[in-house]
Write a protein that holds these residues in place. Structure first.
Motif, mmCIF file in Angstrom:
data_model
loop_
_atom_site.group_PDB
_atom_site.id
_atom_site.type_symbol
_atom_site.label_atom_id
_atom_site.label_comp_id
_atom_site.label_asym_id
_atom_site.label_seq_id
_atom_site.Cartn_x
_atom_site.Cartn_y
_atom_site.Cartn_z
ATOM 1 N N VAL A 101 45.748 39.721 51.759
ATOM 2 C CA VAL A 101 44.650 39.580 52.721
ATOM 3 C C VAL A 101 43.310 39.733 52.021
ATOM 4 N N ASP A 102 43.219 40.730 51.142
ATOM 5 C CA ASP A 102 41.959 40.958 50.421
ATOM 6 C C ASP A 102 41.569 39.739 49.595
ATOM 7 N N LEU A 103 42.519 39.173 48.860
ATOM 8 C CA LEU A 103 42.229 37.991 48.058
ATOM 9 C C LEU A 103 41.896 36.797 48.949
ATOM 10 N N SER A 104 42.604 36.656 50.062
ATOM 11 C CA SER A 104 42.340 35.546 50.979
ATOM 12 C C SER A 104 40.957 35.656 51.607
ATOM 13 N N GLU A 105 40.558 36.862 51.952
ATOM 14 C CA GLU A 105 39.226 37.055 52.539
ATOM 15 C C GLU A 105 38.133 36.679 51.543
ATOM 16 N N ARG A 106 38.319 37.031 50.294
ATOM 17 C CA ARG A 106 37.341 36.645 49.276
ATOM 18 C C ARG A 106 37.269 35.134 49.153
ATOM 19 N N LEU A 107 38.434 34.480 49.197
ATOM 20 C CA LEU A 107 38.458 33.029 49.088
ATOM 21 C C LEU A 107 37.838 32.376 50.319
ATOM 22 N N ALA A 108 38.177 32.877 51.502
ATOM 23 C CA ALA A 108 37.658 32.299 52.746
ATOM 24 C C ALA A 108 36.155 32.463 52.885
ATOM 25 N N ILE B 185 57.552 37.557 38.847
ATOM 26 C CA ILE B 185 56.630 37.524 39.986
ATOM 27 C C ILE B 185 55.679 36.347 39.856
ATOM 28 N N HIS B 186 55.246 35.805 41.013
ATOM 29 C CA HIS B 186 54.289 34.696 40.999
ATOM 30 C C HIS B 186 53.379 34.755 42.224
ATOM 31 N N PRO B 187 52.112 35.124 42.033
ATOM 32 C CA PRO B 187 51.134 35.060 43.119
ATOM 33 C C PRO B 187 50.377 33.734 43.088
ATOM 34 N N THR C 39 45.100 28.310 42.593
ATOM 35 C CA THR C 39 44.964 29.082 41.365
ATOM 36 C C THR C 39 45.923 28.575 40.297
ATOM 37 N N LEU C 40 45.594 28.874 39.047
ATOM 38 C CA LEU C 40 46.392 28.447 37.911
ATOM 39 C C LEU C 40 47.181 29.597 37.302
ATOM 40 N N VAL C 41 47.099 30.773 37.902
ATOM 41 C CA VAL C 41 47.844 31.919 37.381
ATOM 42 C C VAL C 41 49.331 31.603 37.422
ATOM 43 N N PRO C 42 50.025 31.639 36.291
ATOM 44 C CA PRO C 42 51.431 31.215 36.257
ATOM 45 C C PRO C 42 52.372 32.327 36.689
ATOM 46 N N PRO C 43 53.632 31.996 36.969
ATOM 47 C CA PRO C 43 54.627 33.049 37.167
ATOM 48 C C PRO C 43 54.798 33.829 35.870
ATOM 49 N N ALA C 44 55.227 35.073 35.995
ATOM 50 C CA ALA C 44 55.284 35.934 34.814
ATOM 51 C C ALA C 44 56.487 36.854 34.853
ATOM 52 N N ALA C 45 56.960 37.224 33.684
ATOM 53 C CA ALA C 45 57.977 38.265 33.552
ATOM 54 C C ALA C 45 57.246 39.598 33.584
ATOM 55 N N GLU D 193 51.988 44.976 38.986
ATOM 56 C CA GLU D 193 50.725 45.153 38.280
ATOM 57 C C GLU D 193 50.077 43.815 37.925
ATOM 58 N N TYR D 194 50.887 42.772 37.805
ATOM 59 C CA TYR D 194 50.381 41.448 37.446
ATOM 60 C C TYR D 194 49.494 40.867 38.551
ATOM 61 N N VAL D 195 49.795 41.177 39.803
ATOM 62 C CA VAL D 195 49.028 40.634 40.923
ATOM 63 C C VAL D 195 47.628 41.222 40.953
ATOM 64 N N LEU D 196 47.527 42.504 40.687
ATOM 65 C CA LEU D 196 46.244 43.193 40.818
ATOM 66 C C LEU D 196 45.489 43.330 39.505
ATOM 67 N N GLY D 197 46.168 43.124 38.379
ATOM 68 C CA GLY D 197 45.552 43.379 37.087
ATOM 69 C C GLY D 197 44.565 42.304 36.668
ATOM 70 N N ALA D 198 43.692 42.679 35.756
ATOM 71 C CA ALA D 198 42.673 41.753 35.262
ATOM 72 C C ALA D 198 43.251 40.719 34.306
ATOM 73 N N ASP D 199 44.367 41.041 33.653
ATOM 74 C CA ASP D 199 44.907 40.137 32.646
ATOM 75 C C ASP D 199 45.266 38.772 33.224
ATOM 76 N N ALA D 200 45.865 38.755 34.395
ATOM 77 C CA ALA D 200 46.249 37.480 35.005
ATOM 78 C C ALA D 200 45.031 36.685 35.453
ATOM 79 N N GLY D 201 43.951 37.363 35.837
ATOM 80 C CA GLY D 201 42.723 36.681 36.223
ATOM 81 C C GLY D 201 42.727 36.095 37.610
ATOM 82 N N LEU D 202 43.589 36.611 38.496
ATOM 83 C CA LEU D 202 43.688 36.040 39.833
ATOM 84 C C LEU D 202 42.384 36.193 40.612
#
Length: 517
Positions: free
Chosen positions: A157-164, A200-202, A221-227, A231-240
């Motif tokens: 929801v938080d990410l969607s609100e930022r996008l919307a 996981i894949h967001p 988004t271009l963030v790929p699925p990951a092993a 933490e991948y969804v919220l972390g800075a490394d993925a860049g979501l």
């Protein structure tokens, strides 16, 4: 060639892995193995293996901030696979008892006996060292299934609100798919392994609608699925979060962009697009069972026939492609495959020449290739392990430049970012791919977006036109969670690392004009 050290390859010698799922370890795995393997030996099996597989998969989807889909599926079972009198036998069940394990061994041997009269060849397995009582886990910090659904929905929801909140955004969609897979394997050679893999894949996407015409444009988004874990969804490394912030402006420019003019063009293709071309035109084409015609019903065979091994010019001299099952980031990475073969890495294409295939133990032995490179996988206990795609990656030039350097070499062309639709023939030879974002290149600089772009080529023409690959800074770890194969159908995950690359004279189609025809 070897994978560059900074791309994170690791071996399978990690023997203390706190990530192995503790509830799975509490099952009577050893007792089941003893019952199944001893009974198979009594019945004369030359080889027997027990697999116990437990998996959990969750899929959450939000449409305009509202939960549209929320599913969680659990799967638990055991299977016995045997070779008896040179033929395969297989049986699967759900009761985790010694009696059931022994019964499945009996049934698997019975299947092998029935198969023997119609088998055209005797099954032989390539040799592999024994790995006794080993454990392995993919690298993750937070098991997604320890995070509450409320917290997961809240993050989406938080990410969607930022996008919307971006200008011109009419529709948003957010999803996350999470999988935890536990596998116990034991065979009559003495190997026994226990593994946990978390993936996981967001994804966030936005759509803008022209109310007057009913037309629309979308971007995701271009963030790929990951092993990785939650933490991948919220972390800075993925860049979501960074992508979510950038999409409104990119989408607004796409709406105003001119339609592409068809014709031959030079292309700089970002790894976020090129990984899918690797998957379809190299990954599937170099599966040895497909090459030899053992796999044909699902997506065909392959033009990369066995007589081409060692001399066929698959691509240009700057093309180096590896297969692996041991990179830390790889979706297909394992400690050991579903035939007890340790994860490893090898060359598939070297300096443009086809030098290797993906193999399981039977295919490797059939063609006298020595040791299997560990490509056997089944997506559940109820399915037979078969040869599946590994992590197949185009290697960067260790001294290669940046994306800007590649763009700087183009006078008139297109920079393609992100994957979208694709099509390829039943020999993995003629294909067409589109993308998410397209940018016009003029005199070595980006001059705005384009629309309606697709590129079309044969596999060999395309890869032979590759003039340069970028350096490690352009490396993208793409992949898919749902690669399909076999009948009954199975899905498997595979990663494809790739740098950006420069291609000369590739045919470009205008997708709107083509649809009009």
């Amino acid at each position: 060639m070897s994978l560059p050290a900074d791309l994170g390859r690791t071996g399978n010698e990690r023997t203390t892995m706190p990530g192995v799922h503790q509830e799975f370890l509490a099952l009577p795995l050893g007792v089941l193995a003893d019952a199944a393997l001893s009974r198979a030996r009594e019945l004369g099996a030359e080889y027997a293996a027990l697999r116990v597989v437990s998996s959990r998969e969750q899929y959450l989807v939000l449409h305009d901030l509202d939960v549209e889909t929320s599913t969680t599926a659990d799967d638990l079972g055991l299977a016995v696979r045997v070779i008896h009198d040179g033929s395969w036998g297989f049986a699967a069940g759900i009761a985790l008892t010694p009696e059931e394990a022994a019964r499945l061994a009996e049934r698997a041997v019975a299947v092998a006996r029935v198969s023997r009269p119609v088998s055209t060849e005797r099954v032989v397995l390539a040799p592999e060292p024994v790995y006794a009582d080993r454990r392995w886990s993919s690298r993750y910090e937070v098991d997604p299934f320890t995070v509450s659904d409320a917290d997961k929905v809240g993050a989406l929801v938080d990410l969607s609100e930022r996008l919307a909140a971006g200008d011109g955004i009419d529709v948003t969609r957010a999803s996350v798919q999470a999988i935890r897979e536990n596998v116990f394997y034991a065979d009559s050679f003495g190997t026994s392994t226990t593994q946990t893999r978390v993936r996981i894949h967001p994804v966030l996407s936005a759509t803008t609608i022209d109310r007057a015409t009913g037309g629309f444009q979308s971007m995701r988004t271009l963030v790929p699925p990951a092993a990785a874990g939650w933490e991948y969804v919220l972390g800075a490394d993925a860049g979501l979060a960074d992508e979510v912030a950038a999409i409104p402006e990119l989408l607004a420019a796409k709406v105003k962009a001119p339609s592409v003019v068809a014709g031959d063009q030079d292309l700089v293709i970002d790894g976020s697009n090129l990984f899918l071309t690797i998957h379809e035109s190299i990954g599937h084409a170099t599966e040895l069972d497909r090459v030899l015609g053992y796999e044909a019903a699902y997506a065909g065979t392959s033009f990369a026939t066995f007589d081409k091994l060692g001399h066929f010019h698959y691509g240009s001299p700057v093309m180096n492609v590896t297969g692996d099952r041991d990179s830390d980031w790889g979706l297909a990475s394992v400690g050991w495959d579903d035939e007890g073969v340790a994860g490893q890495h090898w060359d598939i294409i070297e300096d443009g020449i086809l030098v290797g295939y993906q193999t399981d133990r039977a295919m490797a032995a059939l063609k006298d290739l020595g040791r299997s490179n560990g490509a056997a996988y089944a997506d559940s206990a109820r399915h037979v392990p078969l040869q599946r795609m590994v992590n197949v990656s185009l290697q960067p030039d260790p001294e290669g430049g940046t994306i800007d350097d590649l763009i700087g070499r183009v006078e008139d062309g297109i920079y393609i970012v992100g994957d979208n639709s694709w099509s390829i023939d039943m020999q993995r030879y003629n294909f067409q791919f589109t993308g998410q974002r397209f940018f016009k290149i003029e005199d070595g600089h980006l001059t705005g977006q384009l629309r309606d772009v697709a590129y079309q080529a044969s596999t060999t023409d395309f890869w032979r036109s590759m003039e340069a690959v970028g350096g490690p800074s352009t490396f993208y770890r793409g992949g898919a969670l749902n690669c399909g194969k076999a009948q009954p159908g199975q899905v498997s995950p595979a990663s494809h690392g790739t740098p950006a690359a420069l291609f000369r004279g590739v045919r470009i189609l205008n997708t709107v004009q083509e649809a009009g025809h």
